[in-house]
Design a protein around this motif. Structure first.
Motif, mmCIF file in Angstrom:
data_model
loop_
_atom_site.group_PDB
_atom_site.id
_atom_site.type_symbol
_atom_site.label_atom_id
_atom_site.label_comp_id
_atom_site.label_asym_id
_atom_site.label_seq_id
_atom_site.Cartn_x
_atom_site.Cartn_y
_atom_site.Cartn_z
ATOM 1 N N VAL A 23 54.651 25.718 41.144
ATOM 2 C CA VAL A 23 55.206 25.093 42.053
ATOM 3 C C VAL A 23 53.828 24.073 42.840
ATOM 4 N N LEU A 24 52.662 24.184 42.501
ATOM 5 C CA LEU A 24 51.515 23.201 42.763
ATOM 6 C C LEU A 24 51.286 21.854 41.802
ATOM 7 N N VAL A 25 51.608 22.816 40.356
ATOM 8 C CA VAL A 25 51.283 22.071 39.165
ATOM 9 C C VAL A 25 52.101 21.221 39.053
ATOM 10 N N VAL A 26 53.221 21.784 39.034
ATOM 11 C CA VAL A 26 55.081 20.764 38.786
ATOM 12 C C VAL A 26 54.767 19.517 39.876
ATOM 13 N N ALA A 27 54.318 20.207 41.166
ATOM 14 C CA ALA A 27 53.900 18.306 42.153
ATOM 15 C C ALA A 27 52.827 17.684 42.089
ATOM 16 N N ALA A 28 52.004 18.392 41.699
ATOM 17 C CA ALA A 28 50.644 17.017 41.359
ATOM 18 C C ALA A 28 50.864 16.158 40.313
ATOM 19 N N MET A 29 51.382 16.569 38.844
ATOM 20 C CA MET A 29 51.549 16.748 37.803
ATOM 21 C C MET A 29 52.806 15.323 38.127
ATOM 22 N N ALA A 30 54.063 15.592 38.654
ATOM 23 C CA ALA A 30 54.923 14.670 39.644
ATOM 24 C C ALA A 30 53.880 13.637 40.507
ATOM 25 N N ALA A 31 53.592 13.795 40.864
ATOM 26 C CA ALA A 31 52.403 12.628 42.127
ATOM 27 C C ALA A 31 51.826 11.670 41.042
ATOM 28 N N THR A 32 50.961 12.263 39.658
ATOM 29 C CA THR A 32 50.301 12.103 38.732
ATOM 30 C C THR A 32 50.887 10.513 38.446
ATOM 31 N N LEU A 33 52.472 10.987 37.452
ATOM 32 C CA LEU A 33 53.508 10.247 36.896
ATOM 33 C C LEU A 33 53.996 9.361 37.475
ATOM 34 N N ASP A 38 45.891 9.435 42.656
ATOM 35 C CA ASP A 38 44.167 10.127 41.817
ATOM 36 C C ASP A 38 44.922 10.958 41.366
ATOM 37 N N ARG A 39 43.818 11.162 40.272
ATOM 38 C CA ARG A 39 43.783 12.589 38.813
ATOM 39 C C ARG A 39 42.563 13.336 39.162
ATOM 40 N N ALA A 40 41.800 12.904 40.808
ATOM 41 C CA ALA A 40 40.743 13.391 40.995
ATOM 42 C C ALA A 40 41.426 14.210 42.393
ATOM 43 N N ILE A 41 42.727 13.491 42.694
ATOM 44 C CA ILE A 41 43.411 14.702 43.890
ATOM 45 C C ILE A 41 44.465 15.587 42.736
ATOM 46 N N THR A 42 44.761 15.152 42.147
ATOM 47 C CA THR A 42 45.781 15.992 41.103
ATOM 48 C C THR A 42 45.651 17.421 40.335
ATOM 49 N N TYR A 43 44.785 15.874 39.380
ATOM 50 C CA TYR A 43 44.285 17.293 38.049
ATOM 51 C C TYR A 43 43.012 18.159 38.427
ATOM 52 N N ASP A 44 41.884 17.360 39.494
ATOM 53 C CA ASP A 44 40.361 18.333 39.792
ATOM 54 C C ASP A 44 40.832 19.342 41.033
ATOM 55 N N LEU A 45 41.661 18.353 41.505
ATOM 56 C CA LEU A 45 41.489 19.108 42.951
ATOM 57 C C LEU A 45 42.974 20.566 43.353
ATOM 58 N N LEU A 46 44.130 19.654 43.002
ATOM 59 C CA LEU A 46 45.200 20.518 42.797
ATOM 60 C C LEU A 46 44.929 21.438 41.955
ATOM 61 N N THR A 47 45.118 21.058 41.184
ATOM 62 C CA THR A 47 45.690 21.676 39.495
ATOM 63 C C THR A 47 44.024 23.163 39.080
ATOM 64 N N THR A 49 41.279 23.539 40.861
ATOM 65 C CA THR A 49 40.803 24.406 41.769
ATOM 66 C C THR A 49 41.613 25.083 42.981
ATOM 67 N N VAL A 50 42.747 23.630 43.893
ATOM 68 C CA VAL A 50 43.504 24.555 44.748
ATOM 69 C C VAL A 50 44.538 26.152 43.545
ATOM 70 N N GLY A 51 45.311 25.375 42.439
ATOM 71 C CA GLY A 51 46.100 26.034 41.850
ATOM 72 C C GLY A 51 46.029 27.199 40.841
ATOM 73 N N ARG A 52 44.856 27.198 40.111
ATOM 74 C CA ARG A 52 43.849 28.441 39.384
ATOM 75 C C ARG A 52 43.448 29.400 40.429
ATOM 76 N N GLY A 53 42.921 28.621 42.330
ATOM 77 C CA GLY A 53 42.772 30.049 42.796
ATOM 78 C C GLY A 53 43.815 30.810 43.116
ATOM 79 N N LEU A 54 45.131 29.822 43.144
ATOM 80 C CA LEU A 54 46.388 30.480 44.073
ATOM 81 C C LEU A 54 46.623 31.284 43.128
ATOM 82 N N ALA A 55 46.802 31.218 41.131
ATOM 83 C CA ALA A 55 46.438 32.086 40.617
ATOM 84 C C ALA A 55 46.351 33.245 40.185
ATOM 85 N N TRP A 56 45.222 33.141 40.568
ATOM 86 C CA TRP A 56 44.318 34.675 40.973
ATOM 87 C C TRP A 56 45.142 35.022 42.498
#
Length: 228
Positions: A23-33, A38-47, A49-56
């Protein structure tokens, strides 16, 4: 003896937690497109950093769900199945893509390294060709041993996902935007007597997991198909 009934009540919540990274990754992609974030937030941080951590975290949650459902598989097996599939798929994608991004991949590729095609309309984005590589880093970088028609070059770019932004008799330029985060790649086809060369360059400095080379391969394949 303390009651263990509250534990099964956690199963739906833990199952939902395994979907949180997706859900977070989809929201980050939508926020980007669509939101211009900025991708520094949606790609680097949310996807990543946060998204990968949530995956674990989701992976651990899926294991807990599997354990908690053992006492009542007839009624709760579906939770375990959903949790394991969501967590496994999400974590697998992160691990696979992380491996790809960790590899060194070229970001400016040409079929003619000594004299790469020059961008005209997109020149400000690629002011020099000092970092251009060729077949040594991308086996798909093959020149076309004939003078193609400008119309064939236009068709090849469009087929490869590059809407054309400039076309002349001997040069055609196009831009490809990725479907996920809108990363842009620029292509130019140069047409000369007896030879047609291609150059593909990524705009973003982030590792692209070999996307530039794959796009080069699509253009070359489309050109070769057009001249048959």
């Amino acid at each position: 003896m303390p009651s263990t009934k509250p534990l099964p009540a956690l199963i739906p919540w833990l199952t939902a937690l395994t979907a949180a990274p997706l859900v977070l990754v989809v929201a980050a992609m939508a926020a980007t497109l669509f939101g211009g974030v900025d991708r520094a937030i949606t790609y680097d941080l949310l996807t990543w950093t946060v998204g990968r951590g949530l995956a674990w975290v989701g992976g651990v949650a899926a294991l807990i769900v599997a354990v908690l459902t053992l006492g009542d598989l007839r009624r709760r097996w579906i939770y375990a199945a959903i949790a394991m599939v969501l967590a496994g798929a999400t974590l697998g994608v992160f691990l696979d893509q992380g491996r790809r991004l960790a590899e060194q991949s070229p970001r400016d590729i040409s079929t003619h390294v000594a004299e790469p095609p020059t961008y005209r309309r997109l020149a400000a984005l690629h002011p020099d060709a000092s970092g251009v590589t060729g077949a040594e880093t991308c086996s798909a970088a093959r020149s076309i041993p004939t003078q193609v028609l400008a119309q064939q070059a236009v068709s090849a770019l469009v087929d490869a996902g590059f809407p054309v932004v400039r076309a002349s008799t001997f040069e055609v330029e196009g831009v490809h935007e990725g479907a996920w985060y809108g990363f842009a790649y620029d292509a130019v086809i140069r047409i000369r007597p007896g030879r047609t060369d291609i150059r593909v360059a990524a705009r973003d400095p982030r590792p692209d997991g070999g996307a530039t080379c794959r796009l080069m391969g699509k253009i070359v394949a489309a050109l070769e198909e057009n001249i048959r």
